[in-house]
Design a protein around this motif. Sequence first.
Motif, mmCIF file in Angstrom:
data_model
loop_
_atom_site.group_PDB
_atom_site.id
_atom_site.type_symbol
_atom_site.label_atom_id
_atom_site.label_comp_id
_atom_site.label_asym_id
_atom_site.label_seq_id
_atom_site.Cartn_x
_atom_site.Cartn_y
_atom_site.Cartn_z
ATOM 1 N N GLU A 29 0.811 -1.218 0.000
ATOM 2 C CA GLU A 29 0.000 0.000 0.000
ATOM 3 C C GLU A 29 0.845 1.269 0.000
ATOM 4 O OE1 GLU A 29 -3.301 0.360 -0.421
ATOM 5 O OE2 GLU A 29 -3.284 -1.791 -0.783
ATOM 6 N N GLY A 30 1.992 1.239 0.680
ATOM 7 C CA GLY A 30 2.866 2.410 0.723
ATOM 8 C C GLY A 30 3.412 2.760 -0.650
ATOM 9 N N ILE A 31 3.825 1.756 -1.391
ATOM 10 C CA ILE A 31 4.340 1.988 -2.737
ATOM 11 C C ILE A 31 3.226 2.464 -3.655
ATOM 12 C CG2 ILE A 31 5.312 0.847 -4.770
ATOM 13 C CD1 ILE A 31 6.933 -0.904 -2.832
ATOM 14 N N LEU A 32 2.052 1.864 -3.554
ATOM 15 C CA LEU A 32 0.923 2.285 -4.384
ATOM 16 C C LEU A 32 0.525 3.728 -4.096
ATOM 17 C CD1 LEU A 32 -1.244 -0.952 -4.294
ATOM 18 C CD2 LEU A 32 0.110 -0.082 -6.207
ATOM 19 N N ALA A 33 0.551 4.115 -2.825
ATOM 20 C CA ALA A 33 0.213 5.492 -2.455
ATOM 21 C C ALA A 33 1.233 6.468 -3.028
ATOM 22 C CB ALA A 33 0.137 5.631 -0.941
ATOM 23 N N ARG A 34 2.505 6.102 -2.977
ATOM 24 C CA ARG A 34 3.559 6.965 -3.525
ATOM 25 C C ARG A 34 3.420 7.087 -5.036
ATOM 26 N NH1 ARG A 34 6.154 11.337 -3.727
ATOM 27 N NH2 ARG A 34 8.326 11.202 -4.286
ATOM 28 N N LEU A 35 3.098 6.006 -5.724
ATOM 29 C CA LEU A 35 2.881 6.055 -7.167
ATOM 30 C C LEU A 35 1.693 6.953 -7.507
ATOM 31 C CD1 LEU A 35 3.552 2.343 -8.151
ATOM 32 C CD2 LEU A 35 4.948 4.336 -8.743
ATOM 33 N N GLU A 37 0.818 9.562 -5.816
ATOM 34 C CA GLU A 37 1.298 10.932 -5.660
ATOM 35 C C GLU A 37 2.103 11.373 -6.879
ATOM 36 O OE1 GLU A 37 3.662 11.223 -2.145
ATOM 37 O OE2 GLU A 37 2.055 10.524 -0.842
ATOM 38 N N LEU A 38 2.965 10.488 -7.347
ATOM 39 C CA LEU A 38 3.836 10.832 -8.466
ATOM 40 C C LEU A 38 3.081 10.949 -9.781
ATOM 41 C CD1 LEU A 38 6.867 8.527 -7.657
ATOM 42 C CD2 LEU A 38 6.765 11.004 -7.433
ATOM 43 N N PHE A 39 2.089 10.100 -9.973
ATOM 44 C CA PHE A 39 1.366 10.042 -11.236
ATOM 45 C C PHE A 39 -0.118 10.296 -11.008
ATOM 46 C CE2 PHE A 39 5.058 7.231 -11.572
ATOM 47 C CZ PHE A 39 5.704 7.812 -12.642
ATOM 48 N N ALA A 40 -0.405 11.434 -10.423
ATOM 49 C CA ALA A 40 -1.801 11.787 -10.144
ATOM 50 C C ALA A 40 -2.560 11.959 -11.456
ATOM 51 C CB ALA A 40 -1.857 13.076 -9.339
ATOM 52 N N GLY A 41 -3.780 11.527 -11.478
ATOM 53 C CA GLY A 41 -4.598 11.670 -12.673
ATOM 54 C C GLY A 41 -4.907 13.131 -12.955
ATOM 55 N N VAL A 42 -5.260 13.407 -14.182
ATOM 56 C CA VAL A 42 -5.555 14.779 -14.593
ATOM 57 C C VAL A 42 -6.675 15.364 -13.746
ATOM 58 C CG1 VAL A 42 -6.402 16.198 -16.500
ATOM 59 C CG2 VAL A 42 -4.742 14.395 -16.932
ATOM 60 N N GLY A 43 -7.717 14.601 -13.497
ATOM 61 C CA GLY A 43 -8.835 15.090 -12.703
ATOM 62 C C GLY A 43 -8.433 15.451 -11.289
ATOM 63 N N LEU A 44 -7.511 14.707 -10.727
ATOM 64 C CA LEU A 44 -7.072 14.977 -9.361
ATOM 65 C C LEU A 44 -6.265 16.254 -9.271
ATOM 66 C CD1 LEU A 44 -5.993 11.368 -8.310
ATOM 67 C CD2 LEU A 44 -8.109 12.555 -7.750
#
Length: 56
Positions: A29-35, A37-44
């Motif tokens: 989950e920590g790695i997924l959360a960091r990803l 953050e790094l690759f936030a969707g356009v809508g976000l």
Amino acid sequence: MSSSSIPRTTTNSGSIDGSLRALGIALDEGILARLDELFAGVGLTRGRSAPEAYAW
């Protein structure tokens, strides 16, 4: 002869096996959360959801 004109054969099928290995990788989950953050969707990043986020 360009590389795009070389037919696919069993000699270069090792790349397929390497790609299939990626299916078995599990991320915590920590790695997924960091990803996220790094690759936030356009809508976000623009405060809107798709498809409006992609319109200008």
